[in-house]
Design a protein around this motif. Sequence first.
Motif, mmCIF file in Angstrom:
data_model
loop_
_atom_site.group_PDB
_atom_site.id
_atom_site.type_symbol
_atom_site.label_atom_id
_atom_site.label_comp_id
_atom_site.label_asym_id
_atom_site.label_seq_id
_atom_site.Cartn_x
_atom_site.Cartn_y
_atom_site.Cartn_z
ATOM 1 N N HIS A 154 33.732 52.874 25.771
ATOM 2 C CA HIS A 154 33.204 53.607 26.940
ATOM 3 C C HIS A 154 33.718 55.041 26.861
ATOM 4 N N HIS B 21 32.443 59.390 27.383
ATOM 5 C CA HIS B 21 31.467 60.443 27.705
ATOM 6 C C HIS B 21 31.905 61.646 26.854
ATOM 7 N N LYS C 195 28.111 58.057 25.787
ATOM 8 C CA LYS C 195 27.059 58.036 26.805
ATOM 9 C C LYS C 195 26.460 59.422 26.983
ATOM 10 N N HIS D 220 28.629 51.267 35.399
ATOM 11 C CA HIS D 220 29.830 51.769 36.075
ATOM 12 C C HIS D 220 29.767 51.145 37.469
ATOM 13 N N HIS E 77 35.081 49.854 34.962
ATOM 14 C CA HIS E 77 35.940 50.355 36.055
ATOM 15 C C HIS E 77 36.446 49.170 36.876
ATOM 16 N N ASP F 142 37.262 56.112 28.382
ATOM 17 C CA ASP F 142 36.403 56.779 29.369
ATOM 18 C C ASP F 142 36.464 58.306 29.167
HETATM 19 FE FE FE Z 1 32.566 56.418 32.531
#
Ligand code: FE
Length: 404
Positions: free
Chosen positions: A70, A72, A139, A240, A263, A315
């Motif tokens: 996961h 970004h 992502k 999410h 999360h 994340d």
């Molecule tokens: Fe995220």
Amino acid sequence: MSLSPQPRRLWRDVILFDGLQVQPTPMTVLVEGGQVAGLWPQGAFDERLAVGASESGRGGVMTPGLVDCHTHLVYAGNRAAEFEQRLEGVSYSEIAQAGGGILSTVRATRAASEEQLIVASLPRLDALLADGVTTLEIKSGYGLTVADELKMLRVARRLGELRPVRVLTTLLGAHALPPEYAGRADDYISLVCEEMIPAAAAEGLADAVDVFCEGIAFSPAQCERVFQAAQRHGLAIKAHAEQLSNLGGSALAARYGALSADHIEYLDEAGVQALAAAGTVAVLLPGAFHCLRETQLPPIDLLRQYGVPMALASDANPGTSPICMPTLMANLACSLFRLTPREALAGMTAHAARALGRPDLGRIEVGAPADLCLWDVQQPAELAYAVQPGRLRQRIFNGAISYR
Ligand code: FE
Ligand code: NIG
């Protein structure tokens, strides 16, 4: 990234964490043709198999290559000013409602070219590789137009060509409501479902579709439309969910056969049961928990009780987790969530791979792709215990030794 076949390689006397368990005795590992070709406990190795093999290492701890399921990672700009605001007491939600947060990164990312995004993202990718990552998910979600979301996904795919690493991509068009759709969230979801998802699927740019199910983002009903569109296009589903409140997003995602719910600090027992019933992986993101100074703990004991696999990820993003260090995530997961070091390591290998729909990765077993890490430590638990860059002796991707 595909590489030409690699020679036979041999590692001896390694303490082996296979993705789920630590092997009781030191092991010999043979790699051939990009795959793990053999595993033997100390003393059981037939030396005739060593003929023609390159002696590639002795001692240390070997784990599967880390899987960061996961991230970004692709974005422009940074949000250091919001970090300062949050320290002064302004909440993440308040910043978002005032047009900052995700939308501030959207403005910077829309203004950036593909080339600029690659230049901005490569140092972050290299930091992950230097800490043992061999597979990661990236992502979109900072474009929020069809063109800008596809731009982000193209950059993500390109990063996987520029470095020896596997990149899986996830379309996160339903990340935030772009300002041009203010007051028209359902219309924006129609754009995601009717244009973004079909375009990403047609160009082969996305492996999965993700949503942000939250009061400051999209409702369960809106997320459900996105899941239906993802299913129509044969794309995997992720969410999410339950990050800031409990809207039932995880259970909804599970009903659609989601790979993961991520999360989940506010997940309740019914939500945990839904994940268990669907075989959906719980992805824990201790970096975001730490950076937001969250106090609501994810329901770790319930996840254990119902046998829900727990993955861990960085994340990595400019807002809630500007951290590109998976082994720090292992440390935080143990210190903050009381995972055991073994659970944390499984969370960054076998379970993370499952959260990406790639159960062939994240394990050291005969026939698996030879994505491996050799660490200069004496026992696997040290990887979660100490926060110390520089302990990765070798990163092996597809049977080839390389840090990059
Ligand atoms: Fe995220
Ligand atoms: O995983 N929760 C929503 N999305 C990201 C944060 C994105 C951002 O703040 O830029 C997350 O925490």
